[in-house]
Enzyme design. Sequence first.
Site, PDB file in Angstrom:
ATOM      1  N   HIS A   1       0.882  -1.042  -0.022  1.00 20.70           N
ATOM      2  CA  HIS A   1      -0.111  -0.135  -0.033  1.00 20.70           C
ATOM      3  C   HIS A   1       0.762   1.042   0.136  1.00 20.70           C
ATOM      4  CE1 HIS A   1      -3.013   2.588   2.335  1.00 20.70           C
ATOM      5  NE2 HIS A   1      -3.286   2.620   1.173  1.00 20.70           N
TER       6      HIS A   1
ATOM      7  N   GLU B   1       0.088   4.881   0.424  1.00 18.60           N
ATOM      8  CA  GLU B   1      -0.891   6.014   0.957  1.00 18.60           C
ATOM      9  C   GLU B   1       0.039   7.236   0.824  1.00 18.60           C
ATOM     10  OE1 GLU B   1      -4.490   6.635   1.879  1.00 18.60           O
ATOM     11  OE2 GLU B   1      -3.463   8.425   1.357  1.00 18.60           O
TER      12      GLU B   1
ATOM     13  N   HIS C   1      -7.149   4.019  -4.754  1.00 15.49           N
ATOM     14  CA  HIS C   1      -8.305   4.583  -3.697  1.00 15.49           C
ATOM     15  C   HIS C   1      -7.953   6.084  -3.965  1.00 15.49           C
ATOM     16  CE1 HIS C   1      -9.778   1.173  -1.405  1.00 15.49           C
ATOM     17  NE2 HIS C   1      -9.371   0.349  -2.280  1.00 15.49           N
TER      18      HIS C   1
ATOM     19  N   GLU D   1     -11.138   2.318  -6.115  1.00 23.14           N
ATOM     20  CA  GLU D   1     -12.343   2.587  -5.137  1.00 23.14           C
ATOM     21  C   GLU D   1     -13.064   3.564  -5.879  1.00 23.14           C
ATOM     22  OE1 GLU D   1     -12.506   3.291  -0.460  1.00 23.14           O
ATOM     23  OE2 GLU D   1     -11.254   4.751  -1.542  1.00 23.14           O
TER      24      GLU D   1
ATOM     25  N   GLU E   1     -16.177  -0.026   3.615  1.00 21.08           N
ATOM     26  CA  GLU E   1     -15.628   0.584   4.915  1.00 21.08           C
ATOM     27  C   GLU E   1     -16.307   1.379   5.640  1.00 21.08           C
ATOM     28  OE1 GLU E   1     -11.955   2.192   3.512  1.00 21.08           O
ATOM     29  OE2 GLU E   1     -12.933   4.023   2.787  1.00 21.08           O
TER      30      GLU E   1
HETATM   31  C1  NOJ Z   1      -8.929   5.116   2.698  1.00 20.98           C
HETATM   32  C2  NOJ Z   1      -8.736   3.803   2.073  1.00 20.98           C
HETATM   33  O1  NOJ Z   1     -10.212   3.645   1.300  1.00 20.98           O
HETATM   34  C3  NOJ Z   1      -8.807   2.651   2.754  1.00 20.98           C
HETATM   35  O2  NOJ Z   1      -8.909   1.410   1.880  1.00 20.98           O
HETATM   36  C4  NOJ Z   1      -7.249   2.721   3.398  1.00 20.98           C
HETATM   37  O3  NOJ Z   1      -7.241   1.695   4.295  1.00 20.98           O
HETATM   38  C5  NOJ Z   1      -7.329   4.262   4.205  1.00 20.98           C
HETATM   39  N1  NOJ Z   1      -7.646   5.190   3.234  1.00 20.98           N
HETATM   40  C6  NOJ Z   1      -5.755   4.442   4.671  1.00 20.98           C
HETATM   41  O4  NOJ Z   1      -4.984   4.540   3.564  1.00 20.98           O
END
Ligand code: NOJ
Length: 677
Positions: free
Chosen positions: A385, A387, A455, A474, A480
């Site tokens: 991941h 981010e 995402h 996404e 979630e």
């Molecule tokens: C939002 C994302 O949709 C989710 O999948 C992710 O775990 C969190 N952000 C943290 O990056």
Amino acid sequence: MLAGVFFACAESPKTTLSSPAGNISVDFVLQDGKPFYSINKNGKTVINPSRLGFILNGNDFLNGGFQIIGTETAEKDETWQQPWGEELDVRNHYKELTVKLQEKNGKKRRFDIVFRAFDDGAGFRYEFPEQDHLKTFEIMDELTEFVLAGDDSIWTQRLFDRDYEQLYRKSKISEITDTVSTPVTVETADGKYIAIHEAALIDYAAMNLSPVTTLSCEKNSFSPQKTKANGNVFKATLTAWSSGIKVYGNTPFKTPWRIVILADNLNELAHSRLMLNLNEPNKIADIQWIQPMKYIGIWWGMHMEKMTWTEGPIHGATTKNMMRYIDFAAKNNMDGVLVEGWNVGWDGYMVGDGTKFKFSMPYPDFDMEKISQYASEKGVSIISHNETAGATSNYEHQLDSAFAFAQKQGIHAIKTGYVSPLLDGKERHSSQYGVRHYRKVVETAAKYRIAIDTHEPIMPTGWQRTWPNLMTQEGVRGQEWDAWSTDGGNPPEHTTILPFTRGLAGPIDFTPGTFNFDNPVVPGTRVQTTIAKQLALYVVIYSPLQMASDLIENYGNRPEFEFIRLVPVDWQKSIVLDGKIGDFVVTARQDKHSQDWYIGAITDENVRDIKIDLSFLDKDKKYTAKIFKDGANADWKTNPYPVEIVEEEVDNHTILDLHLAASGGAAIWVKAKEQVR
Ligand code: NOJ
């Protein structure tokens, strides 16, 4: 009323383009030098005359004073194969008309409008040739309109472009008062469908739709005002840069395609491939490494606040946890393990200052080499991941090193994230700035043999035809939301709407698979389905990267986990067998690598008895259907857990009778037997 306005103006002769089968046609006309198009199906107008054009910087209107200086036609009929998808073969069959326009006076600027008519809809885009009086330009507004013929029901999502995570609402077209994102889906009074979206959004701003009316051909100004008589009008509203400018361009220049899908039923709607066909063919020579995957991860643990992304006493991405997940994946037919919170830079719950992220620097309790070595021995892929917290410059500076690092670890898929209201604190996700960034990430990733799951993306527009390493995204109100949302979460009808709205734009990383409905984060809330519906979502919602999202301990030895274990993520064929948007959906898909079929049926908050006609099965085969359905007294609110598993022999004469609980469902594995009749 509208036609009155239209025909009051002087008009040049109409130029018509018909689709290959002749059922769809597009008309082009200049009214007092202004370009208009309309779209018809089976002789009935679906999009009334709608204007075209631009306003450039300096209140410079580029939408009138034109003459047609030429037209060209073309036709194509090809069938191409998807590296992965809802079906293998895609037919790209269209007729094309290019109308070449030039201003009669002044600078004599030019643009062409290219129309393509398919048997399931139409697309058009603007192409600006290289020219002396239009070199560098700034688009302040695109004037494209969609004047819908009737005031029908429409499914829309309010524009919140950061992540497209609003619920879809149903209304009359004329009732819409805010700007909405595309796709929008219209259901006509006679049960037909019209969807408006865009294809090949490249180096341009995303198109949103605003409800306005400016249909007078006398006026050059754009004055948004709704009237009862013509309230079915949408105008393209492009997402702006922080400068207020929508698009910076240089000739030669092409806009994305504006697309209108016209379908007689839900199956046709869901299986229009017009958007993909309007993207360029695959540019990646060797695609062997791009593999659809089912994956698990510690992800839900963070959303349930049982683990943290950042290091500390309950850090999720530890070597120990990863080994456990890799073991589970290897034993349970899961292809991948997603790891979030493994790299330095997380500075709070979820995200903070994105400029601190280091994409090649694992936390000390995460031994990347050991983990990747172990995963490779077990035949499991790691999905890492990245981010960014919207700090796109920080990410772009590290893109090559981040992807090279991942590649060295044998990683072939990365989930990216952009949790932040703005990119680099300034630009909107769906602006031209954002579009450039997301495209750069996908293209750079391809060089390093990395597939991408974005995402907080821009709304997909079919890039995966050109770059099949962009596998899923996404851009949806995913599962979630039921972990932490205090606004009611995802109501039971949500997933009956998605395949026919957001799903038209491409694969959805919805992350189904909840088996435990306790939510310690927001007590009293929960994933709003039964377990059987969770299973069915693996068929109803398409994604080539599909997560089994719950903590592995929640799957335990539950017999219904078998369905998630065996359901494929890559398909030979897909059919929407039955449904009504917002009420229920029944989808069947045939495995790409066997003769087996999988069926998913889901319902909204209403209990429903359905019949599934299996006449689509091969008439020369016998099958065993293993049915995972809502058990006795199942109900999403009071009793989401019971699942009954039954087997029966079926063939193409069988009609299955199924009872779906409130927000329940059924998932069916239809296994082909060896013998042929
Ligand atoms: C939002 C994302 O949709 C989710 O999948 C992710 O775990 C969190 N952000 C943290 O990056």
